[in-house]
Scaffold this motif. Structure first.
Motif, PDB file in Angstrom:
ATOM      1  N   ALA A  66     -15.264  -4.845   4.820  1.00 45.89           N
ATOM      2  CA  ALA A  66     -13.979  -4.190   4.568  1.00 45.89           C
ATOM      3  C   ALA A  66     -13.215  -3.931   5.858  1.00 45.89           C
ATOM      4  O   ALA A  66     -11.983  -3.870   5.862  1.00 45.89           O
ATOM      5  CB  ALA A  66     -14.200  -2.882   3.808  1.00 45.89           C
ATOM      6  N   ASN A  67     -13.921  -3.786   6.977  1.00 47.20           N
ATOM      7  CA  ASN A  67     -13.257  -3.490   8.248  1.00 47.20           C
ATOM      8  C   ASN A  67     -12.414  -4.650   8.759  1.00 47.20           C
ATOM      9  O   ASN A  67     -11.576  -4.474   9.629  1.00 47.20           O
ATOM     10  CB  ASN A  67     -14.299  -3.115   9.301  1.00 47.20           C
ATOM     11  N   ASP A  68     -12.643  -5.858   8.209  1.00 47.32           N
ATOM     12  CA  ASP A  68     -11.922  -7.039   8.677  1.00 47.32           C
ATOM     13  C   ASP A  68     -10.671  -7.325   7.860  1.00 47.32           C
ATOM     14  O   ASP A  68      -9.978  -8.305   8.123  1.00 47.32           O
ATOM     15  CB  ASP A  68     -12.841  -8.262   8.635  1.00 47.32           C
ATOM     16  N   LEU A  69     -10.350  -6.500   6.864  1.00 50.74           N
ATOM     17  CA  LEU A  69      -9.296  -6.807   5.906  1.00 50.74           C
ATOM     18  C   LEU A  69      -8.071  -5.924   6.104  1.00 50.74           C
ATOM     19  O   LEU A  69      -8.179  -4.775   6.525  1.00 50.74           O
ATOM     20  CB  LEU A  69      -9.816  -6.628   4.475  1.00 50.74           C
ATOM     21  N   ILE A  70      -6.910  -6.495   5.767  1.00 47.45           N
ATOM     22  CA  ILE A  70      -5.652  -5.748   5.792  1.00 47.45           C
ATOM     23  C   ILE A  70      -5.088  -5.768   4.374  1.00 47.45           C
ATOM     24  O   ILE A  70      -4.726  -6.819   3.846  1.00 47.45           O
ATOM     25  CB  ILE A  70      -4.642  -6.363   6.780  1.00 47.45           C
ATOM     26  N   TRP A  71      -4.997  -4.589   3.753  1.00 42.03           N
ATOM     27  CA  TRP A  71      -4.526  -4.462   2.377  1.00 42.03           C
ATOM     28  C   TRP A  71      -3.079  -3.978   2.342  1.00 42.03           C
ATOM     29  O   TRP A  71      -2.638  -3.259   3.225  1.00 42.03           O
ATOM     30  CB  TRP A  71      -5.384  -3.466   1.600  1.00 42.03           C
ATOM     31  N   SER A  72      -2.363  -4.348   1.270  1.00 39.77           N
ATOM     32  CA  SER A  72      -1.001  -3.847   1.069  1.00 39.77           C
ATOM     33  C   SER A  72      -0.642  -3.910  -0.413  1.00 39.77           C
ATOM     34  O   SER A  72      -1.178  -4.737  -1.161  1.00 39.77           O
ATOM     35  CB  SER A  72       0.015  -4.655   1.884  1.00 39.77           C
ATOM     36  N   VAL A  73       0.259  -3.010  -0.826  1.00 38.77           N
ATOM     37  CA  VAL A  73       0.806  -3.020  -2.185  1.00 38.77           C
ATOM     38  C   VAL A  73       2.111  -3.800  -2.150  1.00 38.77           C
ATOM     39  O   VAL A  73       3.044  -3.434  -1.434  1.00 38.77           O
ATOM     40  CB  VAL A  73       1.045  -1.589  -2.696  1.00 38.77           C
ATOM     41  N   GLN A  74       2.191  -4.869  -2.924  1.00 34.09           N
ATOM     42  CA  GLN A  74       3.385  -5.695  -2.945  1.00 34.09           C
ATOM     43  C   GLN A  74       4.420  -5.177  -3.948  1.00 34.09           C
ATOM     44  O   GLN A  74       5.615  -5.235  -3.688  1.00 34.09           O
ATOM     45  CB  GLN A  74       3.011  -7.142  -3.286  1.00 34.09           C
ATOM     46  N   SER A  75       3.946  -4.675  -5.092  1.00 32.10           N
ATOM     47  CA  SER A  75       4.863  -4.140  -6.100  1.00 32.10           C
ATOM     48  C   SER A  75       4.072  -3.330  -7.114  1.00 32.10           C
ATOM     49  O   SER A  75       2.845  -3.459  -7.204  1.00 32.10           O
ATOM     50  CB  SER A  75       5.626  -5.273  -6.809  1.00 32.10           C
ATOM     51  N   GLY A  76       4.785  -2.522  -7.881  1.00 33.36           N
ATOM     52  CA  GLY A  76       4.156  -1.784  -8.956  1.00 33.36           C
ATOM     53  C   GLY A  76       3.766  -0.361  -8.590  1.00 33.36           C
ATOM     54  O   GLY A  76       3.843   0.055  -7.436  1.00 33.36           O
ATOM     55  N   PRO A  77       3.295   0.406  -9.589  1.00 37.52           N
ATOM     56  CA  PRO A  77       3.036   1.843  -9.420  1.00 37.52           C
ATOM     57  C   PRO A  77       1.673   2.166  -8.811  1.00 37.52           C
ATOM     58  O   PRO A  77       0.867   2.883  -9.406  1.00 37.52           O
ATOM     59  CB  PRO A  77       3.141   2.365 -10.855  1.00 37.52           C
ATOM     60  N   LEU A  78       1.398   1.641  -7.629  1.00 39.04           N
ATOM     61  CA  LEU A  78       0.215   2.036  -6.867  1.00 39.04           C
ATOM     62  C   LEU A  78       0.676   2.878  -5.684  1.00 39.04           C
ATOM     63  O   LEU A  78       1.614   2.494  -4.977  1.00 39.04           O
ATOM     64  CB  LEU A  78      -0.561   0.814  -6.362  1.00 39.04           C
ATOM     65  N   THR A  79       0.027   4.009  -5.462  1.00 46.15           N
ATOM     66  CA  THR A  79       0.428   4.867  -4.352  1.00 46.15           C
ATOM     67  C   THR A  79      -0.129   4.373  -3.026  1.00 46.15           C
ATOM     68  O   THR A  79       0.330   4.833  -1.977  1.00 46.15           O
ATOM     69  CB  THR A  79      -0.030   6.305  -4.592  1.00 46.15           C
ATOM     70  N   GLY A  80      -1.086   3.453  -3.064  1.00 44.22           N
ATOM     71  CA  GLY A  80      -1.604   2.895  -1.825  1.00 44.22           C
ATOM     72  C   GLY A  80      -2.986   2.291  -1.989  1.00 44.22           C
ATOM     73  O   GLY A  80      -3.629   2.422  -3.028  1.00 44.22           O
ATOM     74  N   ILE A  81      -3.433   1.578  -0.938  1.00 49.13           N
ATOM     75  CA  ILE A  81      -4.788   1.038  -0.834  1.00 49.13           C
ATOM     76  C   ILE A  81      -5.286   1.371   0.564  1.00 49.13           C
ATOM     77  O   ILE A  81      -4.643   1.032   1.563  1.00 49.13           O
ATOM     78  CB  ILE A  81      -4.835  -0.484  -1.040  1.00 49.13           C
TER      79      ILE A  81
END
Length: 314
Positions: free
Chosen positions: A106-121
Motif C-alpha cells: 500500500a505504501n507504493d500506491l497513490i489513490w484519488s477519487v475521480q467522481s462520486g460521493p466518496l469523502t476520500g481514500i
C-alpha cells in the motif's frame, strides 16, 4: 519491465581433494568452475543434482523471467458497493504477462477519487463514503509508477431520510431531490412549494407533483390509473340504486413510508366522522393505487354529502 525471480530450493557445496566450490557463494544461481579433476557448469541445469567420482553438486536456485503487464484494483465482489458513510478497504495487484499476480504494498500506491460521493481514500486504500439520497456511482483511481487502474463503485442509500437539508423531515430524500434538487428550499413536509393549497406531504401521499399547481382529480378505468390527483367521488350503478364511494390515491409503500390515510365524512362541513371501512383497491400504477371506501347514508343525523382524506405521518 522485466523481473527475475529466484526461487530457493536447496544448495550443496561440492568438495574433494581436487576442488572446493559452493554454487551459492559464487553467484547465488550456479556458475561454471573447473579444476584438474572436473569441469562443471551449474547454470546449465538449475535446480538439479550432478555427481561423479570426484564431486556431488546440487544447484540451489531456479529462475523465471517475467514481464510486468500492469496493475489492477482487486474486486472481491461484483458489483463493488459501499454503504453510505461506511468504509471499504481496497487493494491492488501486479499483473504479469503469464497472468500470475502478486499484491502490491500500500505504501507504493497513490489513490484519488475521480467522481462520486466518496469523502476520500487514505494512503492504505481505505475508501470512505459520504451520504446519498439514492444509490450513486463513484469512480476511484490508483497509480503505481507508470501504471494506473480505475474502479467503479456504487454508494448504497442505506440510511433513510438523512441527506443534507432534507434529513429527518419524514419525506423520502430521493423524492425531494427529484422535485426540489439536492438542496432545495421550501421542500419540507409542511411547506406548500407551488401554492396550490396542498402541503408537500399531501402531494407525496397522493402521488402528485409538488411543483405544479394544476393538480386535477383522480381518474381511473379498467384497473389502471389514468391521472393521479385529488380525492374524488366515485359512483356506479348497482341493482336497486347507485353505489357512492370516496376514492383517493394511496402510495403502495405507504406503510413503509409511515403514511396514514383517514377518510372522513360530513353532512354540514362542521362535524366529521371517520370511516371504519377497509379501503378497496380498484386501480394502480407503478407507485400508487386508487382505493375507495363506501359513503355512509348519514353523519350525525344528517345526510352524508362531503368527504375529505386526512394524511398524517408520525
Amino acid at each position: 519491465m522485466a523481473f527475475l525471480f529466484l526461487l530457493p530450493l536447496t544448495a550443496w557445496a561440492g568438495r574433494s581433494a581436487d576442488y572446493s566450490i559452493d554454487p551459492i557463494v559464487i553467484d547465488g544461481g550456479g556458475t561454471a568452475a573447473s579444476s584438474t579433476a572436473y569441469t562443471i557448469n551449474a547454470s546449465t541445469a538449475p535446480g538439479t543434482a550432478g555427481a561423479s567420482a570426484h564431486y556431488a553438486l546440487r544447484s540451489g536456485y531456479a529462475g523465471q523471467l517475467l514481464d510486468l503487464a500492469g496493475i489492477a484494483i482487486d474486486e472481491p465482489s461484483s458489483p463493488m458497493t459501499i454503504h453510505e458513510s461506511g468504509t471499504l478497504q481496497l487493494a491492488v495487484s501486479l499483473i504479469y504477462d503469464d497472468a500470475t499476480q502478486s499484491v502490491l504494498s500500500a505504501n507504493d500506491l497513490i489513490w484519488s477519487v475521480q467522481s462520486g460521493p466518496l469523502t476520500g481514500i487514505d494512503s492504505s486504500g481505505l475508501a470512505t463514503a459520504g451520504l446519498v439520497y439514492q444509490d450513486t456511482s463513484a469512480l476511484v483511481q490508483v497509480v503505481w509508477g507508470s501504471f494506473s487502474d480505475r474502479l467503479n463503485l456504487t454508494v448504497l442509500e442505506t440510511i433513510p431520510n438523512n441527506f443534507g437539508r432534507y434529513a429527518a423531515d419524514g419525506l423520502p430524500d430521493d423524492w425531494q431531490a427529484q422535485y426540489f434538487g439536492s438542496n432545495g428550499l421550501n421542500a419540507g413536509p409542511n411547506d406548500n412549494f407551488d401554492g396550490d393549497g396542498l402541503t408537500n406531504l399531501q402531494e407525496f401521499a397522493f402521488g402528485t407533483n409538488p411543483t405544479e399547481t394544476s393538480t386535477g382529480s383522480l381518474s381511473y378505468a379498467a384497473g389502471f390509473i389514468s391521472q393521479r390527483g385529488l380525492p374524488a367521488v366515485s359512483l356506479r350503478n348497482i341493482t336497486g340504486g347507485i353505489d357512492f364511494r370516496a376514492s383517493f390515491i394511496r402510495r403502495k409503500n405507504h406503510l413503509a413510508a409511515g403514511l396514514t390515510y383517514q377518510v372522513q365524512f360530513s353532512g354540514d362541513l362542521n362535524h366529521w366522522q371517520s370511516s371504519t371501512a377497509t379501503p378497496t383497491i380498484v386501480a394502480s400504477d407503478a407507485e400508487t393505487e386508487a382505493v375507495t371506501v363506501p359513503y355512509p347514508l348519514f353523519v350525525n343525523g344528517k345526510k352524508a354529502r362531503f368527504f375529505r382524506v386526512a394524511v398524517s405521518q408520525p
